[in-house]
Design a protein around this motif. Structure first.
Motif, PDB file in Angstrom:
ATOM      1  N   ASP A  61      13.903   1.777   0.508  1.00  0.00           N
ATOM      2  CA  ASP A  61      12.702   2.263   0.957  1.00  0.00           C
ATOM      3  C   ASP A  61      12.515   2.486   2.329  1.00  0.00           C
ATOM      4  OD1 ASP A  61      11.856   2.177  -1.747  1.00  0.00           O
ATOM      5  OD2 ASP A  61      10.778   0.422  -1.560  1.00  0.00           O
ATOM      6  N   GLN A  64      14.549   5.160   3.968  1.00  0.00           N
ATOM      7  CA  GLN A  64      13.987   6.450   3.674  1.00  0.00           C
ATOM      8  C   GLN A  64      12.847   6.769   4.606  1.00  0.00           C
ATOM      9  OE1 GLN A  64      12.724   7.527  -0.351  1.00  0.00           O
ATOM     10  NE2 GLN A  64      13.966   5.986  -1.036  1.00  0.00           N
ATOM     11  N   ILE A  65      11.679   5.865   4.687  1.00  0.00           N
ATOM     12  CA  ILE A  65      10.722   5.868   5.875  1.00  0.00           C
ATOM     13  C   ILE A  65      11.299   6.020   7.105  1.00  0.00           C
ATOM     14  CG2 ILE A  65       8.826   4.385   6.677  1.00  0.00           C
ATOM     15  CD1 ILE A  65       8.748   3.123   4.148  1.00  0.00           C
ATOM     16  N   GLU A  68      12.685   9.718   7.490  1.00  0.00           N
ATOM     17  CA  GLU A  68      11.435  10.682   7.424  1.00  0.00           C
ATOM     18  C   GLU A  68      10.972  10.731   8.765  1.00  0.00           C
ATOM     19  OE1 GLU A  68       8.936  13.215   5.031  1.00  0.00           O
ATOM     20  OE2 GLU A  68      10.929  11.877   4.579  1.00  0.00           O
ATOM     21  N   LYS A  73       8.700  13.749  10.837  1.00  0.00           N
ATOM     22  CA  LYS A  73       7.579  13.796  10.021  1.00  0.00           C
ATOM     23  C   LYS A  73       6.820  12.524   9.669  1.00  0.00           C
ATOM     24  CE  LYS A  73      10.715  16.655   7.166  1.00  0.00           C
ATOM     25  NZ  LYS A  73      11.431  16.796   5.792  1.00  0.00           N
ATOM     26  N   ALA A  75       5.560   9.702   8.036  1.00  0.00           N
ATOM     27  CA  ALA A  75       6.139   8.995   6.801  1.00  0.00           C
ATOM     28  C   ALA A  75       5.036   8.442   5.982  1.00  0.00           C
ATOM     29  CB  ALA A  75       6.951   7.691   7.262  1.00  0.00           C
ATOM     30  N   CYS A  76       3.727   8.625   6.464  1.00  0.00           N
ATOM     31  CA  CYS A  76       2.617   7.940   5.570  1.00  0.00           C
ATOM     32  C   CYS A  76       2.383   8.723   4.097  1.00  0.00           C
ATOM     33  CB  CYS A  76       1.274   7.988   6.209  1.00  0.00           C
ATOM     34  SG  CYS A  76       1.096   7.532   7.886  1.00  0.00           S
ATOM     35  N   PRO A  77       2.673   9.619   3.733  1.00  0.00           N
ATOM     36  CA  PRO A  77       2.590  10.166   2.321  1.00  0.00           C
ATOM     37  C   PRO A  77       3.806   9.394   1.473  1.00  0.00           C
ATOM     38  CG  PRO A  77       2.302  11.944   3.879  1.00  0.00           C
ATOM     39  CD  PRO A  77       2.908  10.902   4.708  1.00  0.00           C
ATOM     40  N   LEU A  78       5.009   9.482   2.420  1.00  0.00           N
ATOM     41  CA  LEU A  78       5.979   8.494   1.362  1.00  0.00           C
ATOM     42  C   LEU A  78       5.835   6.960   1.219  1.00  0.00           C
ATOM     43  CD1 LEU A  78       8.888   8.602   0.524  1.00  0.00           C
ATOM     44  CD2 LEU A  78       9.657   8.246   2.626  1.00  0.00           C
ATOM     45  N   VAL A  79       5.241   6.599   2.281  1.00  0.00           N
ATOM     46  CA  VAL A  79       4.816   5.081   2.453  1.00  0.00           C
ATOM     47  C   VAL A  79       3.973   4.945   1.124  1.00  0.00           C
ATOM     48  CG1 VAL A  79       3.679   3.181   3.658  1.00  0.00           C
ATOM     49  CG2 VAL A  79       5.315   4.648   4.536  1.00  0.00           C
ATOM     50  N   THR A  81       3.350   6.648  -1.596  1.00  0.00           N
ATOM     51  CA  THR A  81       4.047   6.963  -2.731  1.00  0.00           C
ATOM     52  C   THR A  81       4.883   5.541  -3.201  1.00  0.00           C
ATOM     53  OG1 THR A  81       4.189   9.476  -2.599  1.00  0.00           O
ATOM     54  CG2 THR A  81       5.706   8.248  -4.047  1.00  0.00           C
ATOM     55  N   LEU A  82       5.674   5.262  -2.137  1.00  0.00           N
ATOM     56  CA  LEU A  82       6.580   3.901  -2.586  1.00  0.00           C
ATOM     57  C   LEU A  82       5.731   2.887  -2.692  1.00  0.00           C
ATOM     58  CD1 LEU A  82       9.319   4.756   0.320  1.00  0.00           C
ATOM     59  CD2 LEU A  82       9.533   4.977  -2.323  1.00  0.00           C
TER      60      LEU A  82
END
Length: 143
Positions: A61, A64-65, A68, A73, A75-79, A81-82
């Motif tokens: 994870d 990935q963050i 990103e 980019k 990373a908040c949307p990914l964070v 989701t994760l």
């Protein structure tokens, strides 16, 4: 900061710092004498990694963050989701642990007054053999 200084500053071990360095999540500067030094940007990155681990993010994870963010980019949307995924996983584990605790308590209660028995050719421990799990239903003969 050297490896040992960074580890000490954050209450962890030099092996932890080296681990994240091997994974290329940290990028120290190598000096002429062979020591690795962690500049302020890497110290911040290490603090971020430790915080993410405290929140249950896996190393994958975190990679990935970081990836990103390294591409510019947010990373908040990914964070978000994760963390939702990790929370769902944690909830499943928590429910499983509650069930285990309930079974253990039930076993202790069931076994409290049972006598000790020596093993036989078909039985290792009669306590476990006689255990009735909590909340299990008898299999139905209906199809």
């Amino acid at each position: 900061m050297k490896v040992s200084e960074l580890a000490k500053a954050y209450g962890t071990t030099p092996d932890t710092v080296r681990y994240y360095t091997r994974l290329k999540l940290l990028n120290p500067i190598k000096s002429e004498n062979g020591y690795k030094y962690y500049p302020p940007t890497e110290v911040s990155r290490f603090k971020f990694i430790l915080s993410a681990r405290q929140l249950g993010f896996s190393v994958s994870d975190i990679q990935q963050i970081v990836d990103e963010a390294s591409h510019g980019k947010a990373a908040c949307p990914l964070v978000r989701t994760l963390i939702k995924e990790r929370l769902a996983e944690t909830e499943k584990q928590f429910q499983a642990m509650l069930k285990l605790r309930e079974n253990m308590s039930s076993a202790l209660e069931q076994w409290e007054c049972k006598e000790d028995k020596a093993p036989t050719s078909t039985m290792v421990c009669h306590l476990i053999d006689s255990f009735e799990p909590v909340g299990t239903e008898e299999p139905s003969d209906e199809k």
